[in-house]
Motif scaffolding. Sequence first.
Motif, PDB file in Angstrom:
ATOM      1  N   ILE A  89      11.354 -17.954   8.056  1.00 16.07           N
ATOM      2  CA  ILE A  89      10.736 -17.246   8.098  1.00 16.07           C
ATOM      3  C   ILE A  89       9.152 -17.043   8.011  1.00 16.07           C
ATOM      4  O   ILE A  89       7.877 -17.174   8.912  1.00 16.07           O
ATOM      5  CB  ILE A  89      10.298 -14.985   8.480  1.00 16.07           C
ATOM      6  CG1 ILE A  89      12.007 -14.977   8.721  1.00 16.07           C
ATOM      7  CG2 ILE A  89       9.637 -14.510   8.633  1.00 16.07           C
ATOM      8  CD1 ILE A  89      12.455 -13.564   8.318  1.00 16.07           C
ATOM      9  N   ALA A  90       9.035 -17.749   6.437  1.00 16.30           N
ATOM     10  CA  ALA A  90       7.691 -18.004   6.128  1.00 16.30           C
ATOM     11  C   ALA A  90       7.293 -19.285   6.852  1.00 16.30           C
ATOM     12  O   ALA A  90       6.536 -19.703   6.479  1.00 16.30           O
ATOM     13  CB  ALA A  90       7.644 -18.327   4.764  1.00 16.30           C
ATOM     14  N   SER A  91       7.873 -20.291   7.351  1.00 15.08           N
ATOM     15  CA  SER A  91       7.507 -21.466   8.195  1.00 15.08           C
ATOM     16  C   SER A  91       7.339 -21.669   8.868  1.00 15.08           C
ATOM     17  O   SER A  91       7.579 -20.497  10.304  1.00 15.08           O
ATOM     18  CB  SER A  91       8.911 -22.683   7.849  1.00 15.08           C
ATOM     19  OG  SER A  91       9.692 -22.268   8.183  1.00 15.08           O
ATOM     20  N   LYS A  92       6.338 -22.483   9.842  1.00 14.53           N
ATOM     21  CA  LYS A  92       6.082 -22.861  10.760  1.00 14.53           C
ATOM     22  C   LYS A  92       6.774 -23.548  11.673  1.00 14.53           C
ATOM     23  O   LYS A  92       7.224 -24.880  11.114  1.00 14.53           O
ATOM     24  CB  LYS A  92       4.220 -23.025  10.827  1.00 14.53           C
ATOM     25  CG  LYS A  92       3.339 -22.177  10.850  1.00 14.53           C
ATOM     26  CD  LYS A  92       2.557 -22.520  10.192  1.00 14.53           C
ATOM     27  CE  LYS A  92       1.089 -22.213   9.537  1.00 14.53           C
ATOM     28  NZ  LYS A  92       0.671 -22.249   9.302  1.00 14.53           N
ATOM     29  N   ASN A  93       6.559 -24.295  12.712  1.00  9.15           N
ATOM     30  CA  ASN A  93       7.504 -25.538  13.290  1.00  9.15           C
ATOM     31  C   ASN A  93       7.564 -26.366  12.675  1.00  9.15           C
ATOM     32  O   ASN A  93       7.991 -27.470  12.775  1.00  9.15           O
ATOM     33  CB  ASN A  93       7.263 -24.871  15.040  1.00  9.15           C
ATOM     34  CG  ASN A  93       7.923 -23.871  15.965  1.00  9.15           C
ATOM     35  OD1 ASN A  93       9.098 -23.074  15.015  1.00  9.15           O
ATOM     36  ND2 ASN A  93       8.216 -23.803  16.816  1.00  9.15           N
ATOM     37  N   THR A 104      13.787 -31.174  -0.232  1.00  6.37           N
ATOM     38  CA  THR A 104      12.534 -30.898  -0.494  1.00  6.37           C
ATOM     39  C   THR A 104      12.018 -29.388  -0.534  1.00  6.37           C
ATOM     40  O   THR A 104      11.881 -29.048  -2.176  1.00  6.37           O
ATOM     41  CB  THR A 104      11.999 -30.699   1.262  1.00  6.37           C
ATOM     42  OG1 THR A 104      10.998 -32.050   1.591  1.00  6.37           O
ATOM     43  CG2 THR A 104      10.555 -29.588   1.474  1.00  6.37           C
ATOM     44  N   ILE A 105      13.239 -28.239  -0.453  1.00  3.95           N
ATOM     45  CA  ILE A 105      13.259 -27.068  -0.372  1.00  3.95           C
ATOM     46  C   ILE A 105      14.090 -27.262  -2.604  1.00  3.95           C
ATOM     47  O   ILE A 105      13.538 -26.405  -2.970  1.00  3.95           O
ATOM     48  CB  ILE A 105      14.192 -26.566   0.229  1.00  3.95           C
ATOM     49  CG1 ILE A 105      13.494 -26.015   1.660  1.00  3.95           C
ATOM     50  CG2 ILE A 105      14.677 -24.832  -0.937  1.00  3.95           C
ATOM     51  CD1 ILE A 105      14.368 -25.318   2.318  1.00  3.95           C
ATOM     52  N   PRO A 106      14.625 -28.285  -3.255  1.00  2.00           N
ATOM     53  CA  PRO A 106      14.964 -27.759  -4.084  1.00  2.00           C
ATOM     54  C   PRO A 106      13.468 -28.391  -4.987  1.00  2.00           C
ATOM     55  O   PRO A 106      13.140 -27.616  -5.991  1.00  2.00           O
ATOM     56  CB  PRO A 106      16.802 -29.195  -4.820  1.00  2.00           C
ATOM     57  CG  PRO A 106      16.942 -28.768  -2.769  1.00  2.00           C
ATOM     58  CD  PRO A 106      15.709 -29.017  -2.252  1.00  2.00           C
ATOM     59  N   ILE A 107      12.876 -29.181  -4.574  1.00  2.00           N
ATOM     60  CA  ILE A 107      12.219 -29.266  -5.320  1.00  2.00           C
ATOM     61  C   ILE A 107      10.750 -28.489  -5.963  1.00  2.00           C
ATOM     62  O   ILE A 107       9.898 -27.791  -7.121  1.00  2.00           O
ATOM     63  CB  ILE A 107      11.116 -30.761  -5.476  1.00  2.00           C
ATOM     64  CG1 ILE A 107      11.587 -32.264  -5.335  1.00  2.00           C
ATOM     65  CG2 ILE A 107       9.428 -30.821  -5.688  1.00  2.00           C
ATOM     66  CD1 ILE A 107      11.240 -33.534  -4.820  1.00  2.00           C
ATOM     67  N   VAL A 169       7.180 -20.930  -0.578  1.00  2.00           N
ATOM     68  CA  VAL A 169       8.707 -21.442  -0.586  1.00  2.00           C
ATOM     69  C   VAL A 169       8.932 -21.327  -2.099  1.00  2.00           C
ATOM     70  O   VAL A 169       9.999 -21.215  -2.749  1.00  2.00           O
ATOM     71  CB  VAL A 169       8.818 -23.025  -0.018  1.00  2.00           C
ATOM     72  CG1 VAL A 169      10.632 -23.780  -0.202  1.00  2.00           C
ATOM     73  CG2 VAL A 169       8.618 -22.540   1.562  1.00  2.00           C
ATOM     74  N   SER A 170       8.309 -21.752  -3.344  1.00  2.00           N
ATOM     75  CA  SER A 170       8.174 -21.765  -4.516  1.00  2.00           C
ATOM     76  C   SER A 170       8.371 -20.343  -4.884  1.00  2.00           C
ATOM     77  O   SER A 170       9.376 -20.815  -5.278  1.00  2.00           O
ATOM     78  CB  SER A 170       7.734 -22.221  -5.346  1.00  2.00           C
ATOM     79  OG  SER A 170       7.936 -22.441  -6.488  1.00  2.00           O
ATOM     80  N   GLN A 171       7.889 -19.505  -4.553  1.00  2.00           N
ATOM     81  CA  GLN A 171       8.432 -17.978  -4.821  1.00  2.00           C
ATOM     82  C   GLN A 171       9.223 -17.499  -4.286  1.00  2.00           C
ATOM     83  O   GLN A 171       9.896 -16.922  -4.518  1.00  2.00           O
ATOM     84  CB  GLN A 171       7.057 -17.313  -4.619  1.00  2.00           C
ATOM     85  CG  GLN A 171       5.863 -17.511  -5.355  1.00  2.00           C
ATOM     86  CD  GLN A 171       4.566 -16.979  -4.582  1.00  2.00           C
ATOM     87  OE1 GLN A 171       4.482 -16.777  -3.073  1.00  2.00           O
ATOM     88  NE2 GLN A 171       3.559 -17.242  -5.199  1.00  2.00           N
ATOM     89  N   ILE A 172       9.533 -17.853  -3.545  1.00  2.00           N
ATOM     90  CA  ILE A 172      10.986 -17.064  -2.010  1.00  2.00           C
ATOM     91  C   ILE A 172      11.696 -17.657  -3.065  1.00  2.00           C
ATOM     92  O   ILE A 172      12.842 -17.104  -3.835  1.00  2.00           O
ATOM     93  CB  ILE A 172      10.349 -17.282  -0.382  1.00  2.00           C
ATOM     94  CG1 ILE A 172       9.627 -16.938  -0.262  1.00  2.00           C
ATOM     95  CG2 ILE A 172      11.799 -17.120   0.146  1.00  2.00           C
ATOM     96  CD1 ILE A 172       8.679 -17.323   1.862  1.00  2.00           C
ATOM     97  N   ALA A 173      12.106 -19.201  -3.252  1.00  2.00           N
ATOM     98  CA  ALA A 173      13.457 -19.570  -3.789  1.00  2.00           C
ATOM     99  C   ALA A 173      13.669 -19.218  -5.227  1.00  2.00           C
ATOM    100  O   ALA A 173      15.155 -19.027  -5.699  1.00  2.00           O
ATOM    101  CB  ALA A 173      13.305 -21.055  -3.401  1.00  2.00           C
ATOM    102  N   GLY A 174      12.775 -18.889  -5.390  1.00  2.00           N
ATOM    103  CA  GLY A 174      12.736 -18.925  -7.069  1.00  2.00           C
ATOM    104  C   GLY A 174      12.719 -17.478  -7.624  1.00  2.00           C
ATOM    105  O   GLY A 174      12.944 -17.341  -8.077  1.00  2.00           O
TER     106      GLY A 174
END
Length: 182
Positions: A89-93, A104-107, A169-174
């Motif tokens: 939801i936070a991302s763009k196409n 990417t997401i794990p880093i 992304v860092s905040q969401i995943a964190g």
Amino acid sequence: MDISLFVNITSRAWAVPILSSLHEGVAGRQAPLLTATGASRSAFAQSIEHLIKMGLLERNPGHGHPLRPEFRLTKAGQAAASLANRIHIASKNEDQNLLRRSWTIPILTSLQRPRYFNEIKRDLSTITDRALSQSLKAMETRHWVRRSVNDAARPPRSLYETINFGSKVSQIAGTEINIPTN
């Protein structure tokens, strides 16, 4: 969720989009999921099998044709799907190609605070130096990560921190990913 489980989920390019689509209520059959994610049939099939082996998806017994099964989230899969959906939801196409890359997401999750290269590598024990370097460069090009050099250190060391969409992304995943403290 443990960071090693999260790394395993993201090792397949379409796992996060599939989980996100199922969380949004897309029917758990192949055709609707293919349409929602845009994945190729072979990549989709590999990602589905990967998620089943991880215990995040299961075949819905008694539903669908044997050649066209229906899939549903397991209890463990629901938590992963919720996280995947918040990132989606936070991302763009235009962000999707980089987000589908394995590391990417794990880093970005590891970069809850500015970190040196070796600190990131310690968090993601299975990543190679080359994969980490290439991923950081790609994110730096997209302005998701900022690299600064600590010239006072001998030898000089690169410090990485998230910016712009990388910070989101860092905040969401964190909030849901546990990273062991060193």
